[in-house]
Motif scaffolding. Sequence first.
Motif, short mmCIF file in Angstrom:
data_model
loop_
_atom_site.label_atom_id
_atom_site.label_comp_id
_atom_site.label_asym_id
_atom_site.label_seq_id
_atom_site.Cartn_x
_atom_site.Cartn_y
_atom_site.Cartn_z
N GLY A 131 1.08 -1.22 -0.10
CA GLY A 131 0.24 -0.14 0.03
C GLY A 131 0.84 1.34 0.10
N ARG A 159 -3.02 4.35 1.07
CA ARG A 159 -4.29 4.35 1.86
C ARG A 159 -4.63 5.36 2.99
N VAL A 170 -11.26 2.49 2.56
CA VAL A 170 -10.36 2.04 1.54
C VAL A 170 -9.74 0.78 2.05
N HIS A 172 -7.34 -2.96 0.40
CA HIS A 172 -5.88 -3.14 0.06
C HIS A 172 -6.04 -4.61 -0.62
N GLU A 197 -16.19 -1.38 0.69
CA GLU A 197 -14.94 -0.60 0.46
C GLU A 197 -15.00 0.02 -0.77
N CYS A 200 -9.78 0.33 -3.25
CA CYS A 200 -8.67 -0.72 -2.99
C CYS A 200 -7.32 -0.47 -3.54
#
Length: 427
Positions: A131, A159, A170, A172, A197, A200
């Motif tokens: 991330g 993120r 958000v 991942h 979410e 991503c």
Amino acid sequence: MLIGVIADDFTGASDIANTLAKGTAPEGGLVTAQFAGVPEGAAPVGIEAGVISLKSRTAPVAEAVADSLAALEWLLAQGCQQILFKYCSTFDSTPQGNIGPVAEALAARMGASGVVVCPAFPGAGRTVYQGHLFVFDRLLSDSGMQHHPLTPMTDPDIRRVLAAQTTASVGHVAAPVVRAGSTAVAQALEMARARGEIFCVTDAVSDDDLLTIGTALADARLITGGSGIALGLPRNLIRAGHAAGGRMAGSAVAGPAAILAGSCSGATLGQVARHAAANPTLAIDVAQVMAGQVTADTLMAFYASHAGAAPLAFSSGTPDEVRATQDRFGRAEVAHRLDTLFAETARLLLRAGFRRFVVAGGETSGAVAQAVAAELAQPALRIGPEIDPGVPILSLDGPAPVALALKSGNFGAPDFFAKALEKMETA
């Protein structure tokens, strides 16, 4: 039109237009055009990918959102089934925006969730891992981008940056999932949607990762990222029989040339220094521009006196010099005056018969491209051969064809300016 791209600056638009037009071997790419702002009429017949160039990266948040939504509506009206919001591979923004607010508005308008966020461009050293965004072997916050005069990037955790800019949740998609293949990526995105979410952040450290992600996004209505995220999208359409593949041919353009540089990135400063060693250059004194002592006529006189060479005028400076100028005159006012100066100069150059333009810096490129397109009343720029990774030749056809190269500040080899002018003549 199959794919519509909303780009937050002009050099970024050229970058992703190049990616879509080039595609991947053996399939090739899409017939691609770049537009200077939202066109008033319909797109030219035969365009498969349309890239709208905005100047929304550093605009007020509300303006950036409004302009991006207007671009979205035009692209949807052209029949686009897939929309890509393109931003810089260094995620250029501020704690308030504009990437997050624009992406959130687009997602809301399209009812999209589990939207990929991937600024990775491994070919230019930008990768996303855990991330976090890296520039070569440095975290984004240690790459020099922390000193950017308009969008200083001090946090490499994408993120966390998105969470500060939006109200959206958000997620991942980690590197091991990407390495497991496109089916695993598609399943991870579907699980993210189930969790609510909206975005991503998706890891990618190689072009193979981007191709894997691209395959997983064959049916995605909204995608966000740098130009790299588009790498696999033409292949999806060509394999599905929706596009024929191939690439628009380039056209050689000769005639007088002008180079205009308004970027203070390290790469551009090095390119300016190298070009200045053997070519006529003019350093623009920003204080004199603010005082009205340096005008478009001043620059035009310089270019006209060196029309047979490769003249370069630049307002580039070190981060400390730029900061001092902004503190003295105000950041927004300096940017406005320089954009106006370069735009007016471009118009004068066109009227004087200049036909090749090489431009460095996103804001400067936007000003010049808009001025050229308006002067010639041709909003669609044809995508031609690549000069350096991420920088194609753009051309406007007509009785006197015009070629442009719009270079992001950090892009291009040390000899980019000379290389661009040579390739324009042999495209």
